[in-house]
Design an enzyme around this catalytic site. Structure first.
Site, PDB file in Angstrom:
ATOM      1  N   ASP B 162      39.808  36.866  36.032  1.00  0.00           N
ATOM      2  CA  ASP B 162      40.025  38.310  35.883  1.00  0.00           C
ATOM      3  C   ASP B 162      39.591  38.957  37.187  1.00  0.00           C
ATOM      4  O   ASP B 162      38.533  39.561  37.290  1.00  0.00           O
ATOM      5  CB  ASP B 162      39.196  38.830  34.703  1.00  0.00           C
ATOM      6  CG  ASP B 162      39.321  40.347  34.573  1.00  0.00           C
ATOM      7  OD1 ASP B 162      40.292  40.912  35.101  1.00  0.00           O
ATOM      8  OD2 ASP B 162      38.424  40.949  33.947  1.00  0.00           O
ATOM      9  N   ASP B 165      43.292  42.162  42.883  1.00  0.00           N
ATOM     10  CA  ASP B 165      44.536  41.592  43.383  1.00  0.00           C
ATOM     11  C   ASP B 165      44.282  40.676  44.581  1.00  0.00           C
ATOM     12  O   ASP B 165      43.229  40.747  45.219  1.00  0.00           O
ATOM     13  CB  ASP B 165      45.497  42.727  43.745  1.00  0.00           C
ATOM     14  CG  ASP B 165      45.916  43.502  42.503  1.00  0.00           C
ATOM     15  OD1 ASP B 165      45.709  42.981  41.387  1.00  0.00           O
ATOM     16  OD2 ASP B 165      46.437  44.610  42.646  1.00  0.00           O
TER      17      ASP B 165
END
Lengths: 294, 294
Positions: B162, B165
């Site tokens: 998680d 980017d």
């Protein structure tokens, strides 16, 4: 587009999805028009391509229009075993019409767009859509959609509402009065489909409209698709029918022409089935049986 | 929130998703921090609720974090027949961890978040997440995720990435070197899942990463969900396993505790199945068999 962004002036278009949030786009060129009904603008952008804006709200972008138009056309048309006569209310950008015409079963497609200037502007800036309006199966009417459905004697297999959001001229297209008229002009074995806003911004509207739909039709369903240029990027659609089953696992494919499936960029029969799976919060809100008739 | 928008100063936060487009949010209050790794900001907004921003990019909003976190946690965990040992790389906002801990099968959850200040900020502004970090099954490590997977001797049933980017610190979390290490520390019968960008803005990245994934794992799959506060509002996820089947129609539910399904707001077993249906353009790009193992 040959000129890279940054090499010239950018005109910043801002759409407020709500008071405090929204989307912005930098346009290299902007064309604006004023019709009898609304402001019309066309933006030329790098990321979104050409963008059609009505009264300040994005209606269509080259980047994501295929998702919205394919889902608003092919889901109802593939739910019907033989969709010959199709009525589109709104849809002046020609996108839904383009997808409807991919079905060789369709013999007559009536487009009832209140504002002729929308079609003029689209013909000018999206010349590839011109052929769509000129298809011999198509009749274009410039009438108020609500008045048309109240007064027409024609009947349809599929009625699609591709309207702007339920404010101003489009408000009447989400009323019980309108739904009652649609119920009258759609064959009992036919169906009605409409765009139906964002589940995250307009949940109360969706719930209220769903109740109206239940009052007008025996079978109702909601389905969703990503539409990045619309508020929240996640759009909802609604369908209603008197007799037709919407069970996406039992589509009436026998005898249907499905060559168009090689041309679609978002829609597939698998996507059709998946689109009816609603998020848990909506299932709970609607006490709704997943993707099947009530 | 008691004060209506408009009654006070709004601080306009703008995230450029690309050079010429993005999302804006009006914040009534803004807190900013500078850690050893990044800029951290918390916005208080009307529409999105509290918003966590890292290096100018929205990571989490109260309005839509449930979709992202439920889909990144429950899809891999429900694909595994008995997920006991879970590693989360990144995830300092605690959202994925919260969802992982809903599974009583989980006996150990390691959260490897490089930046301790993210967790401090989340504890301050999302105090309800504090309990998540304090769960006795949880160990929080403040290490570089890539270095950790390269050196640890522990093995896991599920590894979830998680991350922000793939720029700056998170770039290494999408490399072949990282995937090879994940393959080593995940049991052959386990699986790996990661957030994987937008299909409409980052298609080349997704395709490239998919090929890397195929090189590292025998079974790979992509799935999507709406995440309105992320670019295009439509997010992609990827999974890989050496032995585990991802067929969403044959989830290993026997003996699993599914009480958590009453608490999820987006995820359901039906959503799980539907999420693997990819749009036609991606199917064609990947020559990919729908939602099943290759």
């Amino acid at each position: 587009m040959d000129t890279p962004v940054g090499s010239g002036t950018l005109y910043w278009f801002i759409e407020r999805h709500r008071e405090d949030t929204g989307l912005f786009m930098g346009a290299r060129r902007v064309w604006t028009y004023r019709s009898n009904f609304q402001d019309i603008a066309v933006l030329e952008t790098e990321t979104w391509g050409r963008v059609l804006v009505l009264d300040g709200l994005v209606q269509m972008t080259d980047r994501d229009e295929f998702i919205y138009h394919e889902m608003l056309a092919h889901v109802p048309l593939m739910t019907h075993p033989d969709p010959r006569r199709v009525l589109i209310i709104g849809g002046g950008d020609g996108g839904v019409l383009r997808e409807v015409l991919r079905h060789p079963e369709v013999t007559r497609a009536v487009l009832c767009e209140i504002d002729p200037m929308v079609i003029e502007v689209v013909r000018r800036h999206w010349p590839e859509h011109g052929a769509v309006f000129d298809d011999p199966r198509v009749q274009v009417l410039n009438e108020d959609g609500n008045q048309f459905v109240q007064t027409t004697y024609e009947r349809y297999d599929v009625v699609i509402v591709d309207s702007s959001d339920p404010v101003s001229y489009s408000r009447s297209l989400f009323s019980p009065h309108f739904l009652a008229a649609v119920r009258r002009i759609v064959y009992p074995s036919g169906l009605y489909a409409t765009q139906c806003m964002s589940l995250l911004y307009h949940l109360d509207f969706v719930k209220g409209f769903y109740r109206q739909l239940q009052a007008a039709f025996s079978n109702v369903a909601l389905y969703t698709a990503p539409v990045p240029s619309y508020p929240t990027g996640w759009w909802n659609f609604a369908m209603g029918s008197i007799e037709l089953s919407f069970d996406p696992d039992r589509l009436p494919l026998k005898g249907r022409s499905i060559e168009f499936l090689r041309l679609t960029r978002y829609y597939s029969l698998e996507i059709h089935r998946s689109a009816f799976t609603l998020p848990n919060f909506l299932v709970q809100e609607l006490q709704y049986a997943h993707g099947t008739d009530r």
